[in-house]
Design an enzyme around this catalytic site. Structure first.
Site, PDB file in Angstrom:
ATOM      1  N   SER A 141       1.192  -1.103   0.191  1.00 41.44           N
ATOM      2  CA  SER A 141       0.371  -0.300  -0.042  1.00 41.44           C
ATOM      3  C   SER A 141       1.417   0.894   0.154  1.00 41.44           C
ATOM      4  O   SER A 141       1.976   1.173   0.939  1.00 41.44           O
ATOM      5  CB  SER A 141      -0.618  -0.289   0.853  1.00 41.44           C
ATOM      6  OG  SER A 141      -1.825   1.330   1.657  1.00 41.44           O
ATOM      7  N   TYR A 154      -1.909  -0.439  10.682  1.00 40.03           N
ATOM      8  CA  TYR A 154      -1.751  -1.222   8.236  1.00 40.03           C
ATOM      9  C   TYR A 154      -0.777  -0.443   8.302  1.00 40.03           C
ATOM     10  O   TYR A 154       0.267  -1.575   7.492  1.00 40.03           O
ATOM     11  CB  TYR A 154      -3.352  -0.811   8.119  1.00 40.03           C
ATOM     12  CG  TYR A 154      -3.415  -0.932   6.462  1.00 40.03           C
ATOM     13  CD1 TYR A 154      -4.501  -1.729   6.170  1.00 40.03           C
ATOM     14  CD2 TYR A 154      -3.139   0.766   6.059  1.00 40.03           C
ATOM     15  CE1 TYR A 154      -4.219  -2.173   4.443  1.00 40.03           C
ATOM     16  CE2 TYR A 154      -3.499  -0.321   4.570  1.00 40.03           C
ATOM     17  CZ  TYR A 154      -3.989  -1.509   4.043  1.00 40.03           C
ATOM     18  OH  TYR A 154      -4.300  -1.438   2.474  1.00 40.03           O
TER      19      TYR A 154
END
Length: 247
Positions: A141, A154
């Site tokens: 990501s 995350y």
């Protein structure tokens, strides 16, 4: 390794969103796709959609943070033919301020993203090395590169995936196995839609393009990395991210 890869592609977390788009794209590219999802229903629905479009796909449920489940995914793939592509896509998003995060929140995030990527790669890499061919594509990501407010756990997990990608590429590239990562920006998926509206509005305003991407945009990047056109791409992190990260 310049030959075009065909055979079996495993896509984890392929029941919806980016994973589903990737599985559908790789099926159109000519791979037999092993569609994994946490729930059997979503996995089977995805496989049915691929077969309805003329592709080949088999479904298998499983939690990729569990060794026994990963072994079942790999066994299904082995029964279909040589696994030449692995897309470590399974993941989830949980939003919370760091001060409110629990150890369980952190451990589960790392278990799914980092441990899951490790276990799935361990399961298929020996066969790829024995054949001298394969492509492993890890879904990171852009938040693993720049961080995200209320997404510390995350971001940390995705940064670990990028580090794992680079290190493994240095180990196995000379043996014919390419390892790369994709670091999408915000994509219109159920996971991102689950984040707060305020977060999504603020994030869109930061992007040079001014809007989020679509799952198919990421699928095209994965398709490229799985192809012979990417034969000199190793240890790279490609960014379909609407301009959020520019390298």
């Amino acid at each position: 390794m310049g030959a075009e890869l065909k055979g079996v592609a495993i896509v984890t977390g392929a029941g919806s969103g980016i994973g589903l788009a990737v599985a559908q794209r790789l099926a159109r590219d000519g791979f037999t796709v092993v569609v994994n999802d946490l729930t059997a229903e979503r996995a089977e629905e995805a496989a049915v959609s691929i077969r309805a479009a003329g592709g080949q796909a088999e479904a298998v449920a499983g939690d990729i943070s569990r060794e026994a489940d990963v072994a079942a995914i790999a066994a299904l793939a082995d029964g279909l033919g040589p696994c030449t592509v692995l897309v470590n896509n399974a993941g989830y998003v949980h939003q919370a301020r760091f001060i409110d995060l629990t150890a369980h929140d952190f451990d589960r995030m790392v278990a799914v993203h980092v441990r899951g990527t490790f276990l799935c790669t361990k399961a298929v890499l020996p066969g790829m090395l024995a054949r001298g061919a394969g492509s492993i594509i890890n879904m990171a990501s852009q938040l693993g590169q720049i961080g995200g407010i209320e997404l510390v756990h995350y971001s940390a997990a995705k940064a670990a995936i990028i580090g794992m990608t680079k290190a493994l590429a240095r180990e196995v590239s000379a043996s014919g196995v390419r390892v790369n990562a994709v670091a999408p920006g915000p994509i219109n998926t159920p996971l991102v839609q689950a984040l707060s509206e305020d977060w999504r509005r603020a994030k869109a305003a930061e992007l040079p393009l001014g809007h989020f991407g679509e799952p198919e945009d990421v699928a095209g990047t994965v398709s490229f990395l799985a192809s012979a056109d990417a034969k000199i791409y190793v240890g790279q992190t490609l960014g379909p991210n609407s301009g959020d990260v520019m390298l």
